[in-house]
Design a protein around this motif. Structure first.
Motif, PDB file in Angstrom:
ATOM      1  N   ASN A   1       0.840  -1.191   0.000  1.00 56.73           N
ATOM      2  CA  ASN A   1       0.000   0.000   0.000  1.00 56.73           C
ATOM      3  C   ASN A   1       0.880   1.247   0.000  1.00 56.73           C
ATOM      4  O   ASN A   1       1.758   1.392   0.850  1.00 56.73           O
ATOM      5  CB  ASN A   1      -0.895  -0.018   1.235  1.00 56.73           C
ATOM      6  CG  ASN A   1      -1.978   1.019   1.203  1.00 56.73           C
ATOM      7  OD1 ASN A   1      -1.847   2.070   0.587  1.00 56.73           O
ATOM      8  ND2 ASN A   1      -3.063   0.740   1.896  1.00 56.73           N
ATOM      9  N   SER A   2       0.637   2.164  -0.919  1.00 55.34           N
ATOM     10  CA  SER A   2       1.430   3.400  -0.976  1.00 55.34           C
ATOM     11  C   SER A   2       0.931   4.442   0.021  1.00 55.34           C
ATOM     12  O   SER A   2       1.613   5.415   0.288  1.00 55.34           O
ATOM     13  CB  SER A   2       1.371   4.007  -2.378  1.00 55.34           C
ATOM     14  OG  SER A   2       0.097   4.579  -2.612  1.00 55.34           O
ATOM     15  N   TRP A   3      -0.294   4.271   0.531  1.00 60.90           N
ATOM     16  CA  TRP A   3      -0.966   5.212   1.417  1.00 60.90           C
ATOM     17  C   TRP A   3      -1.231   6.545   0.727  1.00 60.90           C
ATOM     18  O   TRP A   3      -1.492   7.547   1.354  1.00 60.90           O
ATOM     19  CB  TRP A   3      -0.199   5.410   2.729  1.00 60.90           C
ATOM     20  CG  TRP A   3      -0.061   4.111   3.443  1.00 60.90           C
ATOM     21  CD1 TRP A   3       1.083   3.379   3.579  1.00 60.90           C
ATOM     22  CD2 TRP A   3      -1.092   3.331   4.054  1.00 60.90           C
ATOM     23  NE1 TRP A   3       0.830   2.209   4.247  1.00 60.90           N
ATOM     24  CE2 TRP A   3      -0.509   2.151   4.553  1.00 60.90           C
ATOM     25  CE3 TRP A   3      -2.454   3.525   4.223  1.00 60.90           C
ATOM     26  CZ2 TRP A   3      -1.235   1.183   5.205  1.00 60.90           C
ATOM     27  CZ3 TRP A   3      -3.175   2.549   4.889  1.00 60.90           C
ATOM     28  CH2 TRP A   3      -2.563   1.399   5.376  1.00 60.90           C
ATOM     29  N   ARG A   4      -1.195   6.559  -0.586  1.00 55.15           N
ATOM     30  CA  ARG A   4      -1.498   7.754  -1.388  1.00 55.15           C
ATOM     31  C   ARG A   4      -2.874   7.556  -2.017  1.00 55.15           C
ATOM     32  O   ARG A   4      -3.105   6.593  -2.746  1.00 55.15           O
ATOM     33  CB  ARG A   4      -0.430   7.924  -2.468  1.00 55.15           C
ATOM     34  CG  ARG A   4      -0.656   9.080  -3.396  1.00 55.15           C
ATOM     35  CD  ARG A   4       0.529   9.231  -4.328  1.00 55.15           C
ATOM     36  NE  ARG A   4       0.150   9.901  -5.566  1.00 55.15           N
ATOM     37  CZ  ARG A   4       0.985  10.086  -6.572  1.00 55.15           C
ATOM     38  NH1 ARG A   4       2.238   9.673  -6.493  1.00 55.15           N
ATOM     39  NH2 ARG A   4       0.568  10.688  -7.652  1.00 55.15           N
ATOM     40  N   SER A   5      -3.795   8.482  -1.774  1.00 57.20           N
ATOM     41  CA  SER A   5      -5.165   8.376  -2.263  1.00 57.20           C
ATOM     42  C   SER A   5      -5.208   8.422  -3.789  1.00 57.20           C
ATOM     43  O   SER A   5      -4.459   9.145  -4.434  1.00 57.20           O
ATOM     44  CB  SER A   5      -6.010   9.524  -1.713  1.00 57.20           C
ATOM     45  OG  SER A   5      -7.296   9.503  -2.285  1.00 57.20           O
ATOM     46  N   MET A   6      -6.138   7.666  -4.359  1.00 52.74           N
ATOM     47  CA  MET A   6      -6.325   7.644  -5.808  1.00 52.74           C
ATOM     48  C   MET A   6      -7.201   8.789  -6.298  1.00 52.74           C
ATOM     49  O   MET A   6      -7.242   9.061  -7.494  1.00 52.74           O
ATOM     50  CB  MET A   6      -6.972   6.325  -6.229  1.00 52.74           C
ATOM     51  CG  MET A   6      -6.085   5.124  -6.052  1.00 52.74           C
ATOM     52  SD  MET A   6      -6.896   3.646  -6.655  1.00 52.74           S
ATOM     53  CE  MET A   6      -6.998   4.009  -8.402  1.00 52.74           C
TER      54      MET A   6
END
Length: 139
Positions: free
Chosen positions: A77-82
């Motif tokens: 998981n990059s923890w960056r919102s799409m």
């Protein structure tokens, strides 16, 4: 002797996990690829080539991409919102799919037929870094 049997069991289990883990992840799509039966979204132009490999694949509608984070090339998981962060798309789902500007399938949108690719969403109505929902529809 007992310790070596236990060690052999651990080695066998690790070997089995190493062989089985990539097979389970093979349905996902990092590094510019997109397997059949999926719609793949990428954070970078040209399917992330030469960029950080943030991607995600879908098999059904998603009315709010803000609920999702990009995956890294290694499936973590990059923890960056799409939300408002898609720059390219590949459609291998078997039917058409539409990217919408706003959650709930509203606003400007662009539709992509099966087996279509677009490495630069800036050329479309939905635009670059503006997609907030994904509608997959089969007739």
């Amino acid at each position: 002797m007992r310790l070596s049997k236990k060690a052999a069991g651990i080695v066998a289990a690790v070997t089995l996990f190493t062989v089985a883990a990539p097979a389970a992840a093979a349905v996902a799509s990092p590094r510019s690829t997109c397997y059949g039966g999926r719609v793949c979204l990428y954070a970078g132009y040209d399917y992330n080539r030469g960029q950080v490999d943030h991607w995600r694949d879908f098999v059904q509608d998603d009315s709010n991409l803000a609920d999702n984070n990009w995956l890294n090339w290694d499936f973590s998981n990059s923890w960056r919102s799409m939300d408002n962060d898609t720059s390219s798309v590949r459609n291998r789902i078997g039917c058409s799919t539409t990217l919408w500007q706003h959650p709930g399938f509203t606003g400007s949108h662009s539709t992509f037929t099966h087996n279509s690719n677009d490495g630069m969403l800036a050329n479309n109505a939905v635009g670059n870094n503006r997609a907030s929902s994904l509608d997959i529809w089969c007739r």
